[in-house]
Design an enzyme around this catalytic site. Sequence first.
Site, PDB file in Angstrom:
ATOM      1  N   CYS A   1       0.724  -1.216  -0.134  1.00  0.00           N
ATOM      2  CA  CYS A   1       0.165  -0.052   0.091  1.00  0.00           C
ATOM      3  C   CYS A   1       0.831   1.266   0.008  1.00  0.00           C
ATOM      4  CB  CYS A   1      -0.889  -0.061   1.173  1.00  0.00           C
ATOM      5  SG  CYS A   1      -1.926   1.292   1.270  1.00  0.00           S
TER       6      CYS A   1
ATOM      7  N   CYS B   1      -0.506   4.011   1.958  1.00  0.00           N
ATOM      8  CA  CYS B   1      -0.306   3.879   3.543  1.00  0.00           C
ATOM      9  C   CYS B   1       1.038   4.357   3.787  1.00  0.00           C
ATOM     10  CB  CYS B   1      -0.733   2.482   4.122  1.00  0.00           C
ATOM     11  SG  CYS B   1      -2.219   1.823   3.147  1.00  0.00           S
ATOM     12  N   ASP B   2       1.893   3.644   3.118  1.00  0.00           N
ATOM     13  CA  ASP B   2       3.436   3.646   3.508  1.00  0.00           C
ATOM     14  C   ASP B   2       4.399   4.614   2.955  1.00  0.00           C
ATOM     15  OD1 ASP B   2       2.755   1.756   5.340  1.00  0.00           O
ATOM     16  OD2 ASP B   2       3.047  -0.131   4.178  1.00  0.00           O
TER      17      ASP B   2
END
Length: 305
Positions: free
Chosen positions: A133, A136-137
């Site tokens: 992701c 997300c990261d």
Amino acid sequence: MDKQYDVMILGAGPAGMTAAIYASRAGLTCGMLEVSAPGGKLVKTFEISNYPSVSHSNGADLAYKMFEHSTAFGAEYLYGDVVEVTDGDLKKISCADGTIYYAKAVIIATGTNERKMNIPEEEELTGKGVSYCAVCDGAFFKEKVVTVIGGGNSALEESLYLTQFASKVKIVIRRDVFRAEEAIVKRVTSHPKIEIITKHVPIELITKEDKVSGIVLQHVDSNEKMIVDTEGVFPYIGADPATLFVKELGILNEQGYVIVNEKMETSIKGIYAAGDVCAKVLRQVVTATSDGAIAAQGAFHYLND
Ligand code: NDP
């Protein structure tokens, strides 16, 4: 006590959320069962620019708006990991924690799960350099070199997202052509921070102090190996349908996708499917929402007949 609904929607991605809007507006009691955050893949998508009237949106923002809409007419959002659906006049929906629901109709909208590279230590290094992701990261990789595996729409869109943070984004594809749409291929191939490595596949992760520090690639023709120094590896190599819980029902094709007709009906009366989980040619937010509406309408007529 086991709870009963007119229609139980499995999955709260764009398909499931749209089905919830249509089913609840039609006056059906409706549950929407999801194992993670509502929004499905949309939540993990950086940019949506091809949904009518949405020329530019962050995936999470669009998912949040859809979620608010989906519960506005009485549909209940429920947490649960579905492990089995069995047929009957009332369909039985069993969850991993032992919770059981019953519904007169079921709409399967569980989407797909990202495919793994299946190379050593991939699982152990997830969260330590390997991520599925970018949204997300991505921010953890400020001024670092990251490597994206895959050449589909997801890989290319998320590579562009990663250029905001990374000093360099290397995209590894196993052929010498991309699978993604031409418009995004042009943006990627002309981006100064992006480098394309063709005809290679990942075979091994290299670590330093328990974190990813590189990846070994192998040429698909010559088998020659090369090492890429990189602190982040983002596999975007496609996805498989999340349908294990209905594998006994005989409604899946060989790849595990649910076979539906144009009314989103499966071969079992009262069981419908919508969105990416279906065998279909175009997996997009717009096709998922369309499927969800058709499935909910079908469930409404089924229950009234
Ligand atoms: P795709 O199946 O479209 O692409 C997968 C990519 O990964 C391909 O380049 C494929 O290579 C490569 N690949 C597959 N297996 C391996 C492997 N074992 N090792 C190395 N490379 C591998 O998946 P996506 O997740 O990108 O997209 C899924 C669906 O969602 C598609 O229909 C896509 O169009 C849609 N989508 C649409 C978006 C949009 O329009 N905004 C955004 C994101 C997804 P090869 O080509 O050689 O098979």
